[in-house]
Write a protein that holds these residues in place. Structure first.
Motif, short mmCIF file in Angstrom:
data_model
loop_
_atom_site.label_atom_id
_atom_site.label_comp_id
_atom_site.label_asym_id
_atom_site.label_seq_id
_atom_site.Cartn_x
_atom_site.Cartn_y
_atom_site.Cartn_z
N LEU A 217 0.61 -1.52 0.21
CA LEU A 217 0.21 -0.06 -0.23
C LEU A 217 0.64 1.09 0.22
CD1 LEU A 217 -3.00 -0.50 2.71
CD2 LEU A 217 -2.94 -1.35 -0.01
N ARG A 218 2.06 1.05 0.80
CA ARG A 218 2.79 2.30 0.60
C ARG A 218 4.41 1.79 0.21
NH1 ARG A 218 1.53 7.21 1.42
NH2 ARG A 218 -0.55 6.90 2.25
N SER A 219 4.88 2.37 -0.01
CA SER A 219 6.67 2.02 -0.19
C SER A 219 7.08 2.36 0.49
CB SER A 219 6.87 2.91 -1.71
OG SER A 219 6.85 3.99 -1.85
N GLY A 235 14.75 -4.08 26.73
CA GLY A 235 14.44 -4.92 26.52
C GLY A 235 14.75 -5.06 24.65
N SER A 236 14.53 -3.73 24.65
CA SER A 236 14.00 -3.56 22.63
C SER A 236 14.66 -3.44 22.08
CB SER A 236 12.57 -2.34 22.65
OG SER A 236 13.34 -1.71 22.92
N SER A 237 14.75 -3.69 21.19
CA SER A 237 16.29 -4.06 20.23
C SER A 237 15.89 -2.47 18.79
CB SER A 237 16.28 -5.10 18.96
OG SER A 237 17.03 -5.24 17.79
N GLN A 238 17.24 -1.65 19.32
CA GLN A 238 17.10 -0.63 18.92
C GLN A 238 17.70 -1.30 17.03
OE1 GLN A 238 19.86 1.70 19.89
NE2 GLN A 238 19.50 2.77 18.34
N SER A 239 18.02 -2.14 17.03
CA SER A 239 18.20 -2.52 15.19
C SER A 239 16.64 -2.33 14.31
CB SER A 239 19.34 -3.74 14.98
OG SER A 239 18.53 -5.04 16.04
N ASN A 240 16.16 -3.67 15.81
CA ASN A 240 15.12 -3.96 14.92
C ASN A 240 14.28 -2.67 14.36
OD1 ASN A 240 15.43 -6.91 14.58
ND2 ASN A 240 14.30 -6.99 16.64
N ALA A 241 14.10 -1.77 15.46
CA ALA A 241 12.68 -0.60 15.29
C ALA A 241 13.39 0.40 13.94
CB ALA A 241 13.06 0.12 17.16
N SER A 242 14.47 0.06 13.91
CA SER A 242 15.12 0.99 12.77
C SER A 242 14.89 0.67 11.30
CB SER A 242 16.28 1.82 13.10
OG SER A 242 17.06 0.32 13.10
N ALA A 243 15.20 -1.15 11.08
CA ALA A 243 14.66 -1.49 10.02
C ALA A 243 13.24 -1.06 9.35
CB ALA A 243 14.06 -2.93 10.12
N PRO A 244 13.88 -1.14 8.31
CA PRO A 244 13.03 -0.38 7.37
C PRO A 244 11.67 -1.92 7.00
CG PRO A 244 14.89 -1.15 5.75
CD PRO A 244 15.19 -1.11 7.20
N THR A 245 10.27 -0.71 6.90
CA THR A 245 9.09 -1.55 6.33
C THR A 245 8.69 -1.71 5.43
OG1 THR A 245 7.92 -0.17 8.61
CG2 THR A 245 9.63 -2.55 8.97
N VAL A 246 7.88 -2.31 5.63
CA VAL A 246 6.44 -1.62 4.23
C VAL A 246 5.29 -1.57 4.65
CG1 VAL A 246 7.75 -1.63 2.20
CG2 VAL A 246 6.74 -3.59 2.40
N LYS A 247 3.83 -0.97 4.05
CA LYS A 247 2.60 -1.03 4.74
C LYS A 247 2.42 -1.53 3.75
CE LYS A 247 -0.80 0.07 7.84
NZ LYS A 247 -1.28 1.15 7.58
N ILE A 248 1.37 -2.95 4.14
CA ILE A 248 0.96 -4.43 3.14
C ILE A 248 -1.18 -4.85 3.09
CG2 ILE A 248 3.15 -5.26 2.06
CD1 ILE A 248 2.20 -7.65 4.28
N LEU A 249 -1.35 -5.13 2.41
CA LEU A 249 -2.34 -5.03 3.03
C LEU A 249 -2.79 -7.23 2.91
CD1 LEU A 249 -5.90 -5.49 2.91
CD2 LEU A 249 -6.49 -5.00 0.67
N VAL A 250 -3.15 -8.13 3.40
CA VAL A 250 -2.83 -9.16 3.25
C VAL A 250 -4.29 -9.79 3.31
CG1 VAL A 250 -1.67 -11.62 4.26
CG2 VAL A 250 -0.96 -9.16 5.10
N MET A 286 -14.26 -11.37 3.38
CA MET A 286 -12.86 -11.13 2.83
C MET A 286 -12.50 -11.49 3.74
SD MET A 286 -11.86 -10.67 -0.95
CE MET A 286 -13.14 -9.22 -1.52
N PHE A 287 -11.50 -12.20 4.57
CA PHE A 287 -11.48 -11.69 5.37
C PHE A 287 -9.61 -10.81 5.35
CE2 PHE A 287 -13.53 -15.27 7.97
CZ PHE A 287 -13.93 -14.81 8.98
N TYR A 288 -8.78 -9.89 5.73
CA TYR A 288 -7.82 -9.16 5.49
C TYR A 288 -6.74 -8.63 6.58
CZ TYR A 288 -9.20 -4.83 6.04
OH TYR A 288 -10.90 -3.85 6.53
N GLN A 289 -6.14 -8.40 6.55
CA GLN A 289 -4.70 -7.31 7.95
C GLN A 289 -3.96 -6.51 6.99
OE1 GLN A 289 -2.59 -10.87 8.37
NE2 GLN A 289 -3.35 -10.47 10.79
N LEU A 290 -3.83 -5.51 7.92
CA LEU A 290 -3.51 -4.12 7.51
C LEU A 290 -2.50 -3.89 8.35
CD1 LEU A 290 -6.23 -1.36 6.54
CD2 LEU A 290 -4.19 -2.32 4.90
#
Length: 612
Positions: A217-219, A235-250, A286-290
């Protein structure tokens, strides 16, 4: 020396009413007093002045109050005018945290050799019972109980599904494919983010090892501009928090009970099973996830794009346009029901990723998928249950491997150091390949005052055979003298200089062997640290009969340090004598007896007042 002992004895007998003492005396456990007075809370630690640590203050203040004589001990902080410390320093001193106990247990070659000679003792057991391993030892029993419980759970899981062994190979293929797919997805998201543009059709991993259709949905670049609030937590992982992500519709599935909208491996039978997921929603049957996903959740980028307007499907403010979401879901459902999934984009040919490792992973990934598609397990009843059980089985088995490692010798902190030192002993022929102590090893067991390897090498290379007794004492003093001196080191006799050169060569060779075996030792630094020739001329004169007052004039080393060095030297000479006895060298034995007789005289070896 005698003044110090005399003062201590008089103080213990109560004949000294007021004593101005150093920190060392004030910490003595056998020197209690009615009151302790601090004229300052600062001390010199050898480099600069600093405030006393809370533990130091408690230790010195604890001298106040004599057992059996006083009901209360008094501690006074009595500062001169203008020298009263700040309140914060006083508060920290009086209420601060005490010392944290740290284990000083260290393995030595002498300790290892002595333990190897005892059949009923293992070095690993000694390490395990040291204070450094105490935190791990506290948890050992609990971990053993967890291991027993884990074994029982594994048996129960194995019996939960009929013919579970038939699904093991398929599960291993699926698990490996999932791991590789996640690695490929992360690399694609990092190296080719433009390929994940709005509308790109994807296959994403599902918790049941299936794959669902999804649409971007969003690049990556657009998603980075969306306002975010990040709250750091323990205990949070800074590397995971800063990893690039994309918004998708499943697309999860449909209400009509048709087969699940997912692909290889085909595990679940109904997509409705996944409608209970917390973040799932329903729209137009239909079932979906955002959701936002990282590259590891992407199984493949497909050669197809749908018509997607990011501002309608995922607006920065307000809710998504329901009609637009329904249109996107319908397009994905069309692909799914037609069983015509567009081909996957090749990392090198389509995405222009020149990383050979990615291409190798992609080739392996396709091979695993092909094996899974042709597997006989796809037609067996109970595949979904088997995959779930095997997932739990593998997860539990990994935990048990960690527990087994934690209770084994391999988890000991000092085990690598022990193995490296044993390797050194084998290289130097102190023990054989079977760990049996040899003649050099038995000789080294007699030496405790300094590094036993040095003494044994000196003896086996006959360094002492050409030196007279006084020169033997001077050479050995370099192994026990640890003070610094500003006096220029005077050259010795020709025989002494030859012995000194031989000793330095031995030290360098020992340093090289230890470094090659993995010990964190610099050969040149080892040679410099293990031998200090700053007092050799003083010891030589003392052995030749010079009075104590005369040798004190030849160095700037304090008298107490000279006494301490000569006393330790006498102990070392006795140990060299014992080495000669072990190897059967009668001449060296006699020479060490003569050497010890030369230095063991006069005021240095006068009996202490405490034992008179």
């Amino acid at each position: 020396f005698f003044v110090k002992e005399l003062t201590e004895i008089l103080f213990q007998r109560g004949l000294v009413k007021v004593l101005f003492a150093t920190e060392t005396f004030a910490m003595g456990v056998n020197m209690p007093a009615r009151s302790v007075v601090f004229s300052s809370i600062r001390k010199h630690d050898g480099q600069n002045f600093r405030v006393l640590q809370p533990g130091e203050y408690v230790q010195m203040a604890g001298r106040a109050g004599r057992r059996g004589l006083d009901t209360v001990g008094h501690v006074l902080l009595y500062f001169a005018a203008g020298e009263i410390p700040p309140e914060l320093e006083l508060r920290q001193l009086l209420t601060g945290a005490p010392y944290r106990l740290v284990s000083r247990f260290r393995l030595t070659f002498n300790m290892i050799l002595n333990l190897l000679r005892v059949e009923d003792l293992r070095v690993e057991d000694i390490i395990r019972h040291s204070f450094s391993e105490e935190p791990a030892a506290r948890d050992t029993q609990r971990m053993k109980k967890l291991l027993e419980k884990g074994k029982e759970t594994l048996k129960a899981l194995s019996a939960a599904v009929v013919h579970l062994d038939a699904f093991v190979t398929y599960h291993e293929l699926s698990f490996r494919a999932s791991e590789i797919g996640k690695m490929i997805g992360d690399r694609i998201l990092a190296l080719a983010p433009d390929a994940l543009c709005a509308g790109r059709l994807l296959l994403v991993h599902r918790p049941d090892r299936g794959m669902s259709l999804a649409t971007v949905l969003r690049s990556v670049s657009s998603a980075s501009f969306k306002p975010k609030l990040t709250i750091a937590s323990v205990g949070s992982s800074q590397s995971n928090a800063s990893a690039p992500t994309v918004k998708i519709l499943v697309l999860l599935g449909c209400f009509d009970g048709s087969e699940s909208i997912h692909y290889v491996p085909n595990i679940a039978t109904l997509a409705v099973e996944h409608a209970s997921e917390n973040d799932s929603k329903s729209l137009s049957g239909m079932f979906y996830q955002l959701k936002s996903v990282s590259g590891g959740s992407i199984a493949a980028l497909l050669d197809a794009k749908l018509k997607v307007d990011p501002n309608l499907a995922d607006p920065f403010r307000g809710s998504a346009d329901v009609g637009h979401l329904s249109s996107i879901l319908s397009q994905m459902r069309t692909f799914a029901e037609a069983q015509h999934i567009p081909r996957s984009l090749h990392p090198r040919l389509d995405l222009r990723i020149g990383d050979m490792e990615v291409e190798e992973l992609w080739t392996e990934y396709l091979g695993l998928i092909e094996q899974m598609q042709t597997s006989e397990c796809l037609g067996l009843v109970g595949l979904s249950d088997a995959m779930e059980v095997l997932d739990r089985h593998k997860h539990l088995a990994r935990k048990m491997e960690l527990l087994e490692w934690a209770v084994s010798d391999d988890s000991l902190q000092l085990l690598p150091d022990y193995l490296q030192r044993v390797h050194v002993l084998k290289r130097l022929n102190f023990v054989n390949e079977d760990g049996i102590v040899q003649l050099k090893g038995r000789a080294a067991c007699e030496v405790n005052t300094c590094d036993s390897l040095i003494i044994v090498e000196l003896v086996f290379e006959n360094v002492f055979s050409v030196l007279p007794p006084a020169e033997c004492a001077a050479l050995l003093s370099s192994l026990v003298f640890q003070e610094k001196t500003q006096t220029d080191i005077e050259p010795g006799s020709d025989l002494f200089e030859q012995g000194k050169k031989h000793l330095e060569d031995i030290l360098l060779a020992l340093g090289v062997v230890q470094s090659e075996c993995g010990l964190p030792i610099s050969p040149l630094e080892y040679r410099r640290m293990m031998a200090n020739f700053g007092l050799h001329h003083v010891v030589s004169d003392w052995a030749l009969g010079a009075p104590f007052s005369e040798i004190c004039q030849r160095t700037d080393v304090l008298e107490g340090s000279i006494v301490r060095t000569v006393v330790r030297l006498s102990e070392l000479i006795r140990e060299v004598r014992n080495v000669a006895r072990v190897i059967g060298d009668s001449l060296l034995y006699t020479k060490m007896e003569e050497t010890n007789a030369l230095i063991k005289r006069d005021i240095i070896f006068t009996a202490s007042l405490y034992i008179k």
